[in-house]
Design a protein around this motif. Structure first.
Motif: not given
Lengths: 783, 399
Positions: A100, A130, B65, B93-95, B97, B124-126, B133, B152-156
């Motif tokens: 990661q 955010i 989550l 894009q997740t950490s 996949q 669905e956030v997994k 995004l 790019f749109f980043k979110f936590q």
């Protein structure tokens, strides 16, 4: 890795438990320890600490709570763990973490480099920001956010109040008649006033409260006062109406120019039901003396109340009064007739008694009784028990719409913006009502201020003795209510502060036996009490609101009880006809219902939904005609929580209730509820269908229009949604230029294209034509 | 082309601040009329704070989550030219996949000026942590130029719940599971479902409702939701299935109990769902021979004999030949012959044994002092503190 986290958090728990053991009495709110005996627990805690280094599997057998790894959502977690699964997972996750990191770094680089090539700056809705949008006042947000907002509000206030506090000589002041400016100019040289101006300055910082300014004065003991008191401070003019005022009263013609003629409206306005026919001609005169009396010095902590004299707060020292008895005796003569107890009893109308009834606190009651009984001797009342209000800021006038027009549309367009201001209307209640109904609330607040200034309760008059009349309190009510309506809660709080808990003796008619002979009850309008009770919740202190509402509830209930027992509202033995009693019970029931309403609203704001729902249920008892609306409202509360099933139950109840009565309104309500239910089930298409259904019945239904448009957006039909909203705004701008609608519209403009600015400005122009100065421009998101 | 993205959290209901007055007050019915004219109030009940007007989300908010991330993607042609062959791609894009979220991958043939391509994506956030995004648009201009840009749109993604569990092993092979679920979001959470999905070895009974007059009532009362930071405790009872209970040897060591399935809802039915990882429990070690109590009285009289029934199970892999010894303690006195032969016991089989004993001391007494010796291996197993019994003097019990 999360597995590792799990372990460390459970370790934390252990240590926390031990801490809890040590500080036995301390209950940590998040620590829901399971019902293990204290002794057992201690050994338990020790064990776990010693074993903490042992392997993970051992821990499973302990009696301690384990943090559990929430793996993923179910769809993702096919990897069932066997015996070793757990450990494997840790390894996997650790590896993943490492990957990661490198990946994330890589992404970051990518992210940055790409950012520069795309037009990043013009994405106001950019998701990457955010949670930066703190300004949003979404009520559904967390408690934490609500708390965060509080200081925010605090920051807003100085911005608005400071300039007002500073510029004392605004045009408004100059516009005032000589009669009103005079007192203030005379007040200036009095040294005491400087103290108060300091207090006022300090007050521009929201956290400093006025009492700080008061304190040095209240320390003085009454015995000192007569020594310290110097006649120089006293203003002999007190009892003589100022020239302009006397001229005004002598002249019944409505000159309609200056603030001085507000008295006209006072005496002619139909709501004033004062009372003493014998004294009618002299009431105004007296009032003028009262208002001037308010300028007297105030370093004296106690004030004599002499029943033979018209004014309580006016003459500040007993010394002074005895020195100048002459002017008072003149006035006294006018009231001679009112000494007749029978005449006064008749004067008090049924309506007044019913509406003004209130039960004072024991302390206040004692003061009032002594005022009533000690006819010609002096009653000393502690200064802190008197109400000495004053404007805390001069002028909140301003037109945000116009300011925006200047910024975005240029001066020429801005000139076209014409709204009523405090100068452009009659300086009376009539003008005030005109300003309110044309939604120029800022100007209305301003006008209230002027009228109050004429009452001697103007700017910087806080803390100075004041006299109260039905009108002055009504003016305060209107001013404060408008401040709340304008969301200027801090300002309202500041000006409410001198009123204390609205139970001071000088807020009762009994305190002024000569001005209001025979009249009993509270001068404070019931609605003002409601306002006073509701205010703290908007400032982040709902508990205080609840406390105030509860004490109101107790008094309302007591009044109803008195009525049922055949007594008058305040518990006195007065004969009331059956008809009047019925009317009174009705009034007080509805008032009690109003209090319950506020409680329910307050609980809702506190997010204590269970109690809020209970409270709304009890409101139904008082307002049975609102049952369908209230049940629907409760249903929506459950929807908000996410409890769709209970919401549905309530909506079904609504259908049962409305089944009996037919009519458009109930039909709309049922359809609306169905739409909301579909919304809760994530079925925007069906929700849209039902909102559209409503529109078939009532095409001008703003809520249905707006909600249908919102559904369209969620269905991916931005253009259709926009068309619907725009159509609605154009169709009837008078009604649809509402904050919420415009907010939705601007949000969609931002989503739609880069030309959102132009479109927003077009909205601004539409707003400029229709809306008053109270319009909240934030919803245009032009800032 | 202009590209805009907006997260579609559920809309919120507009609340207004009611300011009322009475007929006799200065403004007359003005305030009430103003509220009636306000489209956001509830007609007929203007004092009700919670209106019916929906407002769009004002900020990105938090995403947790298990929730569904929905977003509006709009590509708008701001130019005055027709563009062709527009392809919009949205990836998340997740950490770990990269997922494609676009509904359609087909290119749009052409886009006229002031028109737009709309898409609503759901996911669905997994995973917890940073999500990005990635939206990419490629198109051809009128002049035939190929254009491409990305945003790019980043979110936590945050964790919504904290789950802690605790097991109790009952004598009767039952396992009780306590699960504390804490809402660590910032909004109230309606718990739609919290259930334990047992592993194949167990049957589960939920102990979170109380039956009163045929209606099951939640132990949580009318409060169906969790306020931020509130914790709720759920209780489950797990019974080993018959086929596993018989073979006592099977439930040994670390076993998988099952997992918790949690479904919650927040504002206007915004739904989230999570499962815990498999909950594991260390079954109490019984050694080779397990002695468990089948029956025992809770209260007995002082110095009067009483009966208990024990079950002795061979948990080992071999046959045992057992001898029972009974040792008296300070308070417990066994009746009968010590050192008697119990005979051969095969693996995973058990025998029942009735014993008689008496206590000479009042109070809560521990039953101890049983010894089993396997004559094959000459190994002795000691059983102390098997159970507690309350000993009272006979007079008290009679009265």
């Amino acid at each position: 890795s999360s597995a590792k986290d799990a372990k460390s958090t459970s370790g934390d728990d252990d240590s926390r438990d031990i801490v809890q053991q040590k500080t036995q009495e301390e209950i940590l709110f998040h620590e829901e320890t399971i019902d293990l005996g204290g002794d057992e627990f201690e050994s338990e805690g020790n064990e776990t600490v010693s074993e903490d280094s042992n392997n993970f599997v051992d821990k499973l057998n302990e009696q301690m709570m384990e943090s559990v790894i929430i793996s993923d959502s179910p769809n993702n977690s096919e990897d069932d763990t066997g015996e070793l699964g757990c450990l494997q997972e840790i390894v996997d996750q650790m590896e993943a973490k490492d990957n990661q990191k490198t990946q994330a770094e890589a992404h970051k680089e990518e992210f940055l480099s790409n950012e520069s090539e795309t037009e990043h700056e013009e994405t106001p809705k950019d998701i990457s920001e955010i949670g930066t949008d703190d300004q949003a006042s979404l009520k559904e947000d967390s408690i934490q956010e609500a708390v965060k907002e509080e200081p925010k509000l605090g920051n807003n206030v100085p911005v608005e109040t400071k300039p007002n506090n500073v510029d004392e000589n605004t045009p408004e002041d100059q516009m005032l008649s000589p009669s009103t400016t005079k007192p203030s100019s005379e007040a200036e040289p009095i040294p005491v006033c400087t103290i108060f101006s300091q207090a006022n300055n300090a007050n521009s910082q929201p956290q400093l409260f006025l009492p700080d300014g008061f304190e040095p004065q209240m320390v003085k003991s009454p015995s000192f006062s007569s020594i310290i008191e110097t006649p120089v401070k006293y203003n002999p003019q007190v009892v003589q109406p100022s020239p302009s005022l006397s001229k005004f009263f002598g002249d019944p013609v409505n000159t309609n120019t200056l603030a001085s003629d507000f008295f006209d409206s006072f005496t002619t306005s139909n709501f004033i039901s004062v009372s003493n026919p014998n004294a009618s001609s002299s009431v105004p005169e007296q009032m003028s003396s009262l208002s001037n009396g308010g300028d007297g010095s105030s370093s004296n902590p106690t004030f004599p109340v002499q029943n033979g004299r018209p004014e309580a707060g006016g003459p500040p020292s007993s010394l002074e009064i005895t020195q100048s008895p002459k002017p008072f005796s003149q006035i006294q003569a006018v009231f001679a007739g009112s000494d007749d107890p029978f005449a006064t009893a008749l004067n008090m109308s049924e309506l007044d008694r019913r509406n003004d009834a209130w039960i004072p606190s024991e302390e206040t009651r004692n003061v009032l009784i002594s005022v009533a009984t000690q006819q010609y001797s002096t009653v000393f009342i502690d200064k802190e028990n008197l109400t000495m209000p004053g404007l805390k800021f001069d002028n909140i006038q301003g037109d945000a719409v116009k300011d925006l027009m200047l910024r975005f549309l240029g001066e020429q367009a801005a000139v076209k913006r014409q709204v009523l201001n405090a100068n452009s209307v009659e300086q009376s209640f009539v003008g005030l009502k005109q300003l309110i109904s044309s939604k120029n609330w800022r100007a209305a607040v301003d006008l209230c201020g002027r009228l109050l200034t004429a009452h001697g309760q103007g700017y910087k008059k806080s803390g100075l003795p004041a006299s109260h009349t039905t009108d002055s309190l009504q003016l305060w009510f209107v001013r404060l209510a408008l401040l709340v309506k304008l969301d200027l809660f801090h300002n309202a709080e500041m000006e409410f502060e001198p009123f204390g808990n609205l139970d001071q003796p000088d807020l009762y008619y009994e305190y002024y036996p000569n001005v209001y002979p025979g009249r009993k009850g509270s001068m404070v309008p019931f609605s003002m009490r409601i306002l006073h009770a509701e205010l703290p919740q908007y400032l982040g202190n709902p508990q205080e609101s609840l406390d105030r509402l509860h004490s109101m509830k107790i008094i309302c209930a007591k009044i109803l009880e008195n009525l049922e027992q055949g007594l008058a509202e305040d518990g006195s033995m007065t004969n009331i006809t059956q008809e009047n009693r019925q009317a009174s019970v009705q009034l007080w029931r509805s008032r009690l219902g109003r209090v319950m309403y506020s409680m329910a609203n307050c609980l809702l704001m506190m997010k204590d939904y269970v109690l809020a729902v209970d409270a709304y249920h009890s409101v139904i008892k008082y307002y049975p005609q609102q049952e369908p609306q209230l049940l629907s409202g409760i249903g929506r509360i459950f929807l908000q929580i996410g409890d769709i099933k209970t919401a549905e139950k309530y909506f079904q109840n609504v259908e049962k209730v409305t089944h009996k009565l037919d009519g458009l309104q109930s039909q709309i309500m049922v359809l609306m509820n169905r739409a909301f239910l579909h919304l809760g089930q994530n079925n925007f298409a069906e929700a849209h269908r039902f909102f559209t259904e409503v529109l078939k019945i009532d095409s001008s239904n703003a809520v249905a229009n707006n909600n249908a448009a919102v559904c369209l957006l969620y269905l991916g039909k931005l253009k259709d949604s926009l068309r619907q909203l725009e159509g609605m705004v154009q169709q009837d701008p008078q009604h649809y230029l509402h904050e919420s609608v415009l907010f939705n519209l601007t949000t969609m403009y931002e989503l739609e294209s880069s030309r959102s600015m132009q479109k927003k400005q077009a909205l601004l122009e539409a707003v400029a034509v229709k809306e008053g100065d109270s319009f909240n421009t934030q919803c245009l998101k032009l800032g | 082309l202009i590209f805009a993205v907006m997260r579609l959290t559920k809309p919120t209901l507009f609340t207004n601040i009611p300011v009322t007055c009475e007929e006799r007050d200065l403004p007359g019915n003005l305030f009430n009329q103003l509220m009636k004219d306000d489209p956001s109030t509830v007609k007929g009940a203007e004092t009700l704070m919670l209106g019916e007007m929906l407002t769009l989300p004002q900020n990105f908010g938090n995403i947790f989550l298990g929730e569904t991330f929905s977003s509006y993607i709009s590509v708008h042609n701001d130019s005055n030219q027709v563009v062709k062959d527009i392809l919009v791609k949205a990836d998340l894009q997740t950490s770990s996949q990269r997922l494609n979220l676009s509904a359609s991958s087909a290119a749009v043939a052409e886009l006229k000026p002031d028109c737009c391509i709309d898409d609503v994506i759901h996911h669905e956030v997994k995973e917890i942590g940073t999500h990005i995004l990635v939206c990419a648009v490629s198109y051809t201009t009128q002049t035939g130029e190929k254009m491409y840009f990305r945003k790019f749109f980043k979110f936590q993604v945050l964790k919504p719940l904290d789950v802690k569990t605790k097991f109790y092993n009952a004598e009767t092979d039952e396992v009780f599971l306590e699960a504390q679920i804490q809402n660590i979001t910032t909004s109230p959470m309606f718990m739609e479902k919290v259930s334990l999905e047992p592993s194949m070895m167990y049957n589960v009974a939920e102990l979170n409702t109380v039956d009163t007059a045929g209606e099951s009532e939640s132990t949580f009362g009318t409060r169906t939701y969790l306020q931020p930071m509130d914790t709720r405790q759920y209780l489950y009872c797990l019974k080993p299935k018959q086929e596993f209970a018989e073979k006592a040897g099977v439930i040994k060591g670390v076993t998988v109990i099952g997992k918790l399935d949690i479904v919650w809802k927040t504002n206007l039915g915004e739904r989230g769902r999570l499962q815990t990882s498999q909950l594991q429990r260390m079954a109490p070690g019984y050694g080779d021979v397990r002695l468990s109590l089948e029956t025992i009285p809770d209260t007995v009289n002082l110095e009067e004999p009483f009966d208990i029934t024990c079950k002795i199970t061979n948990c080992s892999e071999r046959t045992m030949d057992l001898v029972l010894e009974m040792c008296n303690t300070n308070s417990i006195h066994w009746c009968g012959v010590s050192g008697r032969q119990l005979g051969k016991l095969h693996p995973s089989s058990s025998l029942h044994l009735a014993l008689t004993l008496l206590s000479s001391v009042q109070g809560l007494q521990s039953v101890s002092g049983l010894r089993l010796t396997d004559t094959f291996l000459k190994r002795t197993y000691e059983y102390d503190d098997i159970a507690q019994v309350c000993v009272v003097s006979s007079e008290i019990k009679q009265s």
